[in-house]
Write an enzyme that holds these catalytic residues in place. Structure first.
Site, PDB file in Angstrom:
ATOM      1  CG  HIS A 115      -5.946  -6.320   0.916  1.00  0.00           C
ATOM      2  ND1 HIS A 115      -6.063  -5.793  -0.350  1.00  0.00           N
ATOM      3  CD2 HIS A 115      -4.933  -5.618   1.511  1.00  0.00           C
ATOM      4  CE1 HIS A 115      -5.159  -4.842  -0.525  1.00  0.00           C
ATOM      5  NE2 HIS A 115      -4.458  -4.709   0.581  1.00  0.00           N
ATOM      6  CG  HIS A 179       2.848   0.915   3.075  1.00  0.00           C
ATOM      7  ND1 HIS A 179       2.171   1.860   3.799  1.00  0.00           N
ATOM      8  CD2 HIS A 179       1.876   0.118   2.554  1.00  0.00           C
ATOM      9  CE1 HIS A 179       0.867   1.645   3.730  1.00  0.00           C
ATOM     10  NE2 HIS A 179       0.661   0.594   2.962  1.00  0.00           N
TER      11      HIS A 179
HETATM   12  O1  LIG Z   1      -2.158  -3.356  -8.446  1.00  0.00           O
HETATM   13  C1  LIG Z   1      -3.323  -3.334  -8.068  1.00  0.00           C
HETATM   14  O2  LIG Z   1      -4.255  -3.165  -8.834  1.00  0.00           O
HETATM   15  C2  LIG Z   1      -3.676  -3.481  -6.611  1.00  0.00           C
HETATM   16  C3  LIG Z   1      -2.507  -3.290  -5.727  1.00  0.00           C
HETATM   17  C4  LIG Z   1      -2.877  -3.382  -4.283  1.00  0.00           C
HETATM   18  O3  LIG Z   1      -4.019  -3.619  -3.940  1.00  0.00           O
HETATM   19  C5  LIG Z   1      -1.827  -3.169  -3.324  1.00  0.00           C
HETATM   20  C6  LIG Z   1      -2.141  -3.107  -2.012  1.00  0.00           C
HETATM   21  C7  LIG Z   1      -1.151  -2.828  -1.035  1.00  0.00           C
HETATM   22  C8  LIG Z   1      -1.498  -2.651   0.274  1.00  0.00           C
HETATM   23  O4  LIG Z   1      -2.733  -2.817   0.706  1.00  0.00           O
HETATM   24  C9  LIG Z   1      -0.591  -2.165   1.296  1.00  0.00           C
HETATM   25  O5  LIG Z   1       0.611  -2.419   1.222  1.00  0.00           O
HETATM   26  O6  LIG Z   1      -1.081  -1.496   2.231  1.00  0.00           O
HETATM   27 FE   LIG Z   2      -3.135  -1.072   1.939  1.00  0.00          FE
END
Ligand SMILES: O=C(O)CCC(=O)/C=C/C=C(\O)C(=O)O
Ligand SMILES: [Fe+2]
EC number: 1.13.11.16
Length: 313
Positions: A115, A179
């Protein structure tokens, strides 16, 4: 060549754990402005700097950065899956230009992305196959991290190499700002988690759904006042934006990894993507930041920003 830069925060919680309607409306307005800015520039190429969240890059081999000549998205958190419209010829030309400039660039002939790459393409262009793109992974999650000056140098070298293409180029950074979302950490991880972070076993759909639900729940808890994750830091976030707005991205060169993590949390290092994008623009000449939006959005576990900048020539 003409060039612009855009920085856009991402969050897997967008659409899944949304803030109040007035906050959504403010974000939408800022994103609409960025879309209009991009439409009027009409880029012929997008150099997209983004991190990964253990979907494409693992500790078995973890480069500090990597440029792709082909890329496929995994489709995490409801984002699109499938091939990105990579401009392979431009990617190869930029890679050679960067290597010629003395930066030890890793190159992937088929990068797996998540993502971090897909969200800005979907939000700003309506899909992952709408615009010729050169994807550049910038590690902002997996410690240890090298000096941020190297990311700035990467951005400079890519900017110079892209300038030689003589096209309209958008440098786009995805991530940040402060964050501290629940991304797994290798140090101290139980053996099963450590093994997954090192080897990169693709999760089953059920495992992925459970992991994503954990992140959504973390967003709900955080917005409700959980203190397990460090708070969003608007002061630091605005310092980052001020520095990029100054037109002197080299001012980040003495920022330490420890200081950035202490101020902005475990994922604050995603601002490396913004630093690379603005350093690329700076390498093509002086620039002006033309719009800047910032909001602390606990529901998305994000110091959330959108900014645009335009080269002066
Ligand atoms: O828990 C997991 O395995 C994946 C967690 C995850 O992909 C979190 C992503 C968070 C962000 O991309 C963000 O806040 O930038
Ligand atoms: Fe991220």
């Amino acid at each position: 060549m003409s060039a612009v830069a855009v920085g856009l925060s991402h969050s897997p919680l967008i659409g899944k754990n949304d803030p109040a309607p007035d906050v959504i409306a403010a974000v939408d307005t800022a994103v609409d402005e960025a879309r209009a800015f991009i439409r009027s520039f009409d880029p012929e190429l997008v150099v997209l700097y983004a991190p990964d969240h253990y979907n494409g890059f693992f500790y078995k081999e973890m480069p500090p950065f990597c440029l792709a000549t082909e890329a496929n998205a995994v489709g995490d958190f409801g984002s699109a899956a499938g091939p990105l419209s990579v401009d392979t010829e431009a990617a190869r030309a930029i890679a050679l230009g960067v290597l010629d400039r003395g930066i030890d660039l890793t190159i992937s002939a088929r990068m797996t992305v998540d993502h971090g790459f897909v969200q800005p393409l979907e939000i700003l262009f309506g899909g992952i196959d709408q615009v010729p793109v050169v994807p550049v992974f910038v590690n902002g999650v997996a410690t240890p991290l090298g000096p941020v000056s190297r990311i700035r140098a990467l951005g400079t070298a890519i900017g110079e190499a892209a300038a030689a293409l003589d096209r309209r180029v958008l440098f786009l950074g995805s991530g940040g700002l402060s964050h501290d979302p629940p991304v797994p950490v290798l140090e101290g991880a139980p053996p099963r988690v450590a093994d997954a972070l090192i080897e990169g076993h693709p999760p089953t759909p059920e495992q992925r759904a459970r992991g994503e639900q954990r992140v959504v729940q973390a967003g709900r808890d955080y917005a409700a006042g959980s203190t397990a994750m460090i708070p969003i830091n608007p002061t630091w976030d605005n310092l980052v934006l001020d520095t990029l707005a100054s037109g002197r991205p080299e001012d980040v060169d003495d920022w330490s990894v420890e200081w950035m993590g202490a101020e902005g949390g475990g994922s604050a290092h995603e601002v490396r993507t913004w630093i690379a994008a603005f350093a690329s623009l700076a390498a093509t000449g002086k620039y002006q930041m033309t719009s800047r939006f910032y909001r602390a959005i606990p529901e998305w576990i994000a110091g959330f920003a959108v900014a645009t900048a335009v080269g002066e020539r």
